[in-house]
Design a protein around this motif. Structure first.
Motif: not given
Length: 347
Positions: A192-196, A200-209, A211-217
């Motif tokens: 509701a607040t980060i993974c919009l 998505p506010l990936c820079d603020e995400c606690p589980i970005r490490d 997250c395969l989509a964050a890595t893949a863009g």
DNA sequence: AACCCGGGGAA
DNA sequence: TTCCCAGGGTT
């Protein structure tokens, strides 16, 4: 295993819980563990944003503070309290469930009994079970589906049951068995607040490490939802008929498919002989797939005291003063039209 | 599995 | 404008 746990980063659940304890919103239903209130909040939150729910929740629990008080209410009261929130079968089922629970000796405390209440599906049963009773059930809502699709970089259609089942199993694998309620809320809070949905506010995400989509863009393009249908555009006219400080409303028949039991303004179909006096304005209103453009006209005089309904689906009609409007189930279209006419529904 | 149900806020 | 939200029931 002990060594492996020592040298690896914290798991998804640990990172979510740590983030949640610092960043969660202070929502009113998070200040209680009363199963009744948790249940009310979860039903209101079905397909409805938290910010929109807050005032309804506050009013509803003030009016019906206990399960027993709700069970003793009339359906009109419950619908009036729900008026404006939408999906009114939620309010009808809430009342049915309250009466069933009271008859069974109180609010149920196990998953299967909670799941068996009308208006409670897989999500709501898991949410109430985990938040109010600490049971280890994964609550998988739209937020959770979005987070899973991104963490796994999985472009499967989330409209398909197979995908939902697979994603739910993933969440169950992440679930913190000791703090299932906090875990479920943390996952949804992240959505509701980060993974919009769009940005998505990936820079603020606690589980970005992890997250395969964050890595893949690819996060902004997930999840994939295939179905989309063309909306229906409909024009209609509403009449504001005033007499001695009251306004004429029509009651939707109890058996109507939509808005049963709700009061609305008369249309040209209800008042074929009506003569529009003054154009008060227009407004747009969306109901599921239907997109209405309503024109609102003032009409006065020349009408029977309570005109006979002409359409088979129409129900009773009656005259209401503005002060009475908050106490009845009033359709949102009527509220919008009455605002145009300068008759605000005092809430 | 497909379809229906309300309404609003964010982009 | 479009999208979609702490979904569930019916067919």
């Amino acid at each position: 295993m002990g060594l492996r746990a020592r040298i690896t980063r914290p798991g998804i659940a640990a990172r979510l819980l740590a983030w949640y304890s610092d960043h969660h919103r202070d929502l009113p239903w998070r200040r209680t563990s009363d199963p009744y209130r948790v249940w009310i909040s979860e039903v209101m939150l079905q397909q409805t944003r938290a910010q929109a729910v807050i005032p309804y929740y506050e009013r509803f629990v003030a009016q019906f503070p206990t399960l027993e008080s709700l069970a003793g209410a009339r359906e009109e009261q419950a619908l009036a309290a729900w008026s404006g929130l939408g999906y009114y079968s939620r309010a009808r089922n809430l009342l049915k469930a309250a009466r069933l629970a009271v008859a069974a000796g109180g609010f149920p405390s196990d998953y299967d009994a909670i799941r068996g209440l009308p208006g409670v599906g897989d999500y709501t049963a898991a949410a109430v079970s985990s938040i109010a009773f600490g049971l280890p059930c994964a609550a998988v809502d739209g937020n959770a589906l979005r987070v899973v699709s991104r963490v796994k970089n999985d472009a499967s259609d989330i409209g398909s049951m197979a995908t939902r089942r697979r994603f739910a199993e993933t969440v169950t694998g992440w679930l913190d068995q000791r703090r299932p309620g906090d875990f479920n809320q943390a996952l949804m809070e992240l959505g509701a607040t980060i993974c919009l949905p769009r940005q998505p506010l990936c820079d603020e995400c606690p589980i970005r490490d992890g997250c395969l989509a964050a890595t893949a863009g690819s996060a902004a393009g997930l999840p994939v939802k295939l179905r989309k249908e063309d909306p229906l555009h409909i024009r209609a006219t509403l009449f504001v008929v005033r007499r001695r400080g009251r306004v004429l409303l029509i009651r939707e028949d109890s058996g109507a498919r939509r808005m049963a039991g709700f009061w609305r303004l008369p249309t040209t179909e209800d008042l074929p002989g009506a003569t529009p006096r003054e154009r008060l304005g227009e407004f747009r209103h969306s109901i599921t797939r239907h997109r209405y453009l309503f024109e609102v006209y003032a009409s006065s005089g020349g009408l029977p005291a309570c005109p006979a309904p002409t359409s088979a689906a129409a129900g009773a009609c009656a005259w209401f003063s503005p002060a009475e409007l908050p106490t009845i189930p009033l359709a949102t279209t009527a509220r919008k039209a009455l605002n145009l006419a300068g008759i605000p529904r005092s809430s």
